[in-house]
Scaffold this motif. Structure first.
Motif, PDB file in Angstrom:
ATOM      1  N   ILE A 282       0.668  -1.174   0.016  1.00 21.00           N
ATOM      2  CA  ILE A 282       0.063  -0.119   0.047  1.00 21.00           C
ATOM      3  C   ILE A 282       0.863   1.367   0.187  1.00 21.00           C
ATOM      4  N   ARG A 283       1.904   1.145   0.945  1.00 20.72           N
ATOM      5  CA  ARG A 283       2.738   2.331   0.767  1.00 20.72           C
ATOM      6  C   ARG A 283       3.365   2.670  -0.484  1.00 20.72           C
TER       7      ARG A 283
ATOM      8  N   ALA B 256      -8.181   5.684  -2.516  1.00 19.94           N
ATOM      9  CA  ALA B 256      -9.076   4.726  -2.165  1.00 19.94           C
ATOM     10  C   ALA B 256      -8.925   3.514  -2.940  1.00 19.94           C
ATOM     11  N   ALA B 257      -8.831   3.357  -4.229  1.00 21.94           N
ATOM     12  CA  ALA B 257      -8.594   2.196  -5.145  1.00 21.94           C
ATOM     13  C   ALA B 257      -7.347   1.517  -4.626  1.00 21.94           C
ATOM     14  N   HIS B 258      -6.363   2.074  -4.040  1.00 21.33           N
ATOM     15  CA  HIS B 258      -5.288   1.392  -3.420  1.00 21.33           C
ATOM     16  C   HIS B 258      -5.485   0.885  -2.018  1.00 21.33           C
ATOM     17  N   ARG B 259      -6.968   1.096  -1.550  1.00 22.15           N
ATOM     18  CA  ARG B 259      -7.234   0.481  -0.310  1.00 22.15           C
ATOM     19  C   ARG B 259      -6.522   0.919   0.750  1.00 22.15           C
ATOM     20  N   ILE B 260      -6.267   2.007   0.707  1.00 24.24           N
ATOM     21  CA  ILE B 260      -5.315   2.699   1.991  1.00 24.24           C
ATOM     22  C   ILE B 260      -5.965   2.451   3.283  1.00 24.24           C
ATOM     23  N   THR B 261      -7.257   2.263   3.293  1.00 25.06           N
ATOM     24  CA  THR B 261      -8.151   2.228   4.572  1.00 25.06           C
ATOM     25  C   THR B 261      -7.656   0.811   5.258  1.00 25.06           C
TER      26      THR B 261
ATOM     27  N   ARG C  35     -13.146  -3.106   1.714  1.00 21.91           N
ATOM     28  CA  ARG C  35     -12.132  -3.734   0.403  1.00 21.91           C
ATOM     29  C   ARG C  35     -12.587  -3.558  -0.661  1.00 21.91           C
ATOM     30  N   ALA C  36     -13.556  -2.771  -1.023  1.00 19.60           N
ATOM     31  CA  ALA C  36     -13.885  -2.369  -2.158  1.00 19.60           C
ATOM     32  C   ALA C  36     -13.324  -0.973  -2.569  1.00 19.60           C
TER      33      ALA C  36
END
Length: 408
Positions: A25-26, A58-63, A126-127
């Motif tokens: 993610i990073r 968001a698309a890289h699912r940072i959360t 996850r989305a």
């Protein structure tokens, strides 16, 4: 406008993409943060929201950074989450603040397996979906709720107005509190594109201007029975449920301090000229400029260090047994309060010192060096810091527990 994201989390992992990791993610978001940082100065005047960059985060699912691997997350620690937030705020503190509700949602999912509607919320995280929400309303006593949910025939309707809807213009989901027909408090979550949901870009603070924190109007919004539930009245094992929300604000302040350092270094190297009576031929050789930049760097590092230390302390609470969780929770709440105080002081001081790396030209509007102080000041006003230190003193001197109001 919101990012176009899929409801199906597997769509983001085309071709059998490997599960997310903290390092992955990073690495993926690094160029996005670089673009955010490059445009942050210019967005101050244009009020141009970075929808593309926020959508990319968001698309890289940072959360998913702090979500367990078995739940489809990256399995990171709370320190990892805080570190990510600091880096986002360093690039653009507005974006970090706008993502606060999404990270709060992720943290709730990560720490509470009994969370109502947990699996559906996990699917949305996850989305790559983003969340906004607030209990705040204008008028009436502090904490008063005027928003209502009423039965209309066989349907339920939601009506009210919420303020400080942080991140609302980016989100796919909006949540808040309302009163049902029996006067009981309920919590709801509805899609932002449903008829009757109106998001206003009317946030008008001196700083953090692009956090999308305006008003959300709910005009007779249809709400399904599974989209709201009565607020729980049982006491959690750790009553200091607001600690992560406060840690998040401290991380934003630490990011602002780091951004002030970045601009101080840039201005001294690329813009400023030595003052007339300086013995230096270049600004970077002026001993006083060196002193200032060194102090700004030290304060930025201090803010980051104290936030990460508090994150480690708070992250350890979940593993405590029933007999010690209250004590550990109080300790973590106090650690977070101290971190927020130091981070605020560091950010405000760093933002003030930026102007000492140059002369009159440092105040030119085009450079927008004032945004760091304005942003730090605005975040600091969420919860006055003098209350933090007074509570810390009461805990250390008289063993008084910190408040459980959500502001600690």
């Amino acid at each position: 406008m919101t990012a176009e994201l899929t409801e199906n989390p597997t769509d983001l992992a085309a071709g059998g993409e490997a599960p997310p990791t903290v390092a992955g993610i990073r690495s993926a978001v690094a160029p996005v943060l670089a673009r955010l940082a490059a445009g942050a100065r210019g967005r101050e005047d244009t009020r141009d929201y970075p929808h593309a960059e926020v959508g990319a985060l968001a698309a890289h699912r940072i959360t998913l950074t702090g979500i367990a691997v078995e739940d489809g997350g990256a399995g990171g620690t709370l320190r990892d989450v805080a570190d990510v937030v600091i880096d986002i705020a360093r690039a653009d503190s507005n974006v970090a603040q706008a993502l606060r509700s999404s990270f709060l949602t992720a943290q709730s999912v990560a720490t509470r397996r009994d969370l109502p509607d947990r699996e559906r919320t996990l699917d949305r995280l996850r989305a790559g979906h983003l969340f906004a929400g607030t209990a705040n309303e204008r008028g009436g006593a502090p904490g008063a709720v005027a928003t209502t949910i009423r039965a209309v025939g066989e349907e339920f309707r939601l009506t009210g107005e919420k303020y400080y809807s942080t991140g609302g213009l980016y989100a796919q989901w909006f949540g808040g509190t309302a009163l049902d027909e029996e006067g009981e408090l309920v919590r709801f979550t509805v899609p932002v594109d449903r008829d009757g949901v109106e998001r206003l870009d009317d946030f008008d603070a001196i700083g953090q201007r692009l956090t999308a924190s305006g008003t959300t109007r709910l005009r007779d919004v249809r709400i399904e029975p599974d989209e709201f539930a009565r607020a729980e009245d049982r006491q959690p094992r750790n009553p200091w449920q607001g600690s992560f929300a406060q840690l998040y604000l401290a991380a934003v302040e630490a990011g602002i301090a780091a951004a002030a350092y970045d601009d101080a270094r840039w201005f001294a190297r690329d813009v400023a000229r030595p003052i007339k009576h300086s013995p230096a031929e270049r600004t970077v050789d002026d001993p006083y400029v060196r002193h200032v930049v060194g102090e700004i760097a030290a304060r930025a590092n201090a803010a980051r260090a104290v936030v990460l230390l508090a994150a480690e302390t708070l992250g350890a609470v979940g593993g405590a047994g029933d007999e010690e969780v209250r004590e550990r929770g109080a300790e973590a709440s106090v650690a977070v309060a101290q971190a927020q105080y130091v981070a605020i002081e560091s950010a405000l001081r760093a933002a003030e010192l930026v102007f000492d790396v140059g002369s009159g030209s440092a105040t030119d509007r085009a450079h927008r060096l004032d945004r760091h102080w304005r942003n730090a000041r605005t975040v600091a006003n969420h919860n006055p810091r003098n209350w933090k230190t007074a509570v810390v003193g009461g805990y250390l001197l008289a063993e008084e527990d910190p408040p459980t109001t959500g502001l600690f």
